[in-house]
Write an enzyme that holds these catalytic residues in place. Structure first.
Site, PDB file in Angstrom:
ATOM      1  N   THR A 106       0.791  -1.227   0.000  1.00  0.00           N
ATOM      2  CA  THR A 106       0.000   0.000   0.000  1.00  0.00           C
ATOM      3  C   THR A 106       0.820   1.272   0.000  1.00  0.00           C
ATOM      4  O   THR A 106       0.276   2.349  -0.116  1.00  0.00           O
ATOM      5  CB  THR A 106      -0.926   0.035   1.221  1.00  0.00           C
ATOM      6  OG1 THR A 106      -0.139  -0.011   2.396  1.00  0.00           O
ATOM      7  CG2 THR A 106      -1.925  -1.089   1.173  1.00  0.00           C
ATOM      8  N   TYR A 157       2.123   4.440   1.127  1.00  0.00           N
ATOM      9  CA  TYR A 157       1.856   5.404   2.181  1.00  0.00           C
ATOM     10  C   TYR A 157       0.368   5.553   2.476  1.00  0.00           C
ATOM     11  O   TYR A 157      -0.044   6.551   3.031  1.00  0.00           O
ATOM     12  CB  TYR A 157       2.449   6.763   1.796  1.00  0.00           C
ATOM     13  CG  TYR A 157       3.916   6.666   1.549  1.00  0.00           C
ATOM     14  CD1 TYR A 157       4.794   6.474   2.602  1.00  0.00           C
ATOM     15  CD2 TYR A 157       4.425   6.728   0.263  1.00  0.00           C
ATOM     16  CE1 TYR A 157       6.151   6.362   2.398  1.00  0.00           C
ATOM     17  CE2 TYR A 157       5.790   6.626   0.045  1.00  0.00           C
ATOM     18  CZ  TYR A 157       6.639   6.447   1.115  1.00  0.00           C
ATOM     19  OH  TYR A 157       7.979   6.344   0.900  1.00  0.00           O
ATOM     20  N   HIS A 158      -0.445   4.617   2.095  1.00  0.00           N
ATOM     21  CA  HIS A 158      -1.880   4.702   2.302  1.00  0.00           C
ATOM     22  C   HIS A 158      -2.430   3.470   3.017  1.00  0.00           C
ATOM     23  O   HIS A 158      -3.304   2.785   2.524  1.00  0.00           O
ATOM     24  CB  HIS A 158      -2.604   4.883   0.963  1.00  0.00           C
ATOM     25  CG  HIS A 158      -2.249   6.153   0.280  1.00  0.00           C
ATOM     26  ND1 HIS A 158      -1.321   6.208  -0.737  1.00  0.00           N
ATOM     27  CD2 HIS A 158      -2.666   7.418   0.483  1.00  0.00           C
ATOM     28  CE1 HIS A 158      -1.207   7.460  -1.139  1.00  0.00           C
ATOM     29  NE2 HIS A 158      -1.998   8.213  -0.418  1.00  0.00           N
ATOM     30  N   PRO A 159      -1.919   3.171   4.215  1.00  0.00           N
ATOM     31  CA  PRO A 159      -2.443   2.001   4.909  1.00  0.00           C
ATOM     32  C   PRO A 159      -3.876   2.225   5.378  1.00  0.00           C
ATOM     33  O   PRO A 159      -4.241   3.317   5.797  1.00  0.00           O
ATOM     34  CB  PRO A 159      -1.500   1.828   6.105  1.00  0.00           C
ATOM     35  CG  PRO A 159      -0.905   3.171   6.309  1.00  0.00           C
ATOM     36  CD  PRO A 159      -0.868   3.836   4.972  1.00  0.00           C
ATOM     37  N   ASN A 178      -7.042   7.779  -1.130  1.00  0.00           N
ATOM     38  CA  ASN A 178      -7.971   7.694  -0.001  1.00  0.00           C
ATOM     39  C   ASN A 178      -8.156   9.024   0.730  1.00  0.00           C
ATOM     40  O   ASN A 178      -8.794   9.070   1.773  1.00  0.00           O
ATOM     41  CB  ASN A 178      -7.572   6.576   0.962  1.00  0.00           C
ATOM     42  CG  ASN A 178      -6.212   6.755   1.577  1.00  0.00           C
ATOM     43  OD1 ASN A 178      -5.639   7.826   1.533  1.00  0.00           O
ATOM     44  ND2 ASN A 178      -5.699   5.709   2.156  1.00  0.00           N
TER      45      ASN A 178
END
Length: 114
Positions: free
Chosen positions: A45, A47-49, A93
């Protein structure tokens, strides 16, 4: 590999990552099958966990927060970020996280009768 051979990339001494991954050992380096397996090994992912604090009912053994974003068994603490999303969205996100924050704002105001 042919991208690395363009003038634009040669300027930066670009070269393919040539250390073979363990899952790719059965394929010669740089053929299509090799890259297919290499890509399968490099999926993450970045940097978008998301999805680390599942929202769900109390009887769900892996749920962490309720529908009002309150953490089960920790009084006075809520989770208001991407971790409550059950699955990662197809795009960035940022907008869903803003929506989660706005919804949390409305929930908290209602709970505090603001």
């Amino acid at each position: 590999m042919s991208v690395s051979n363009t003038n634009a990339f040669r300027r930066f001494n670009s070269r393919p990552y040539s250390i073979k991954l363990p899952a790719c050992q059965r394929f010669p380096f740089a053929i299509n099958e090799y890259w297919e397996w290499a890509i399968r090994q490099f999926t993450f992912t970045m940097y978008h966990p998301v999805s680390t604090c599942k929202m769900g009912p109390r009887n769900d053994p892996i749920a962490v927060v309720d529908l009002k974003l309150r953490i089960y068994s920790v009084k006075g603490l809520r989770v208001v970020d991407a971790s409550i999303m059950s699955t990662i969205v197809n795009g960035n996100n940022n907008t869903p996280v803003i929506m989660i924050g706005e919804k949390a704002n409305a929930i908290i105001k209602k709970d505090w009768r603001y």
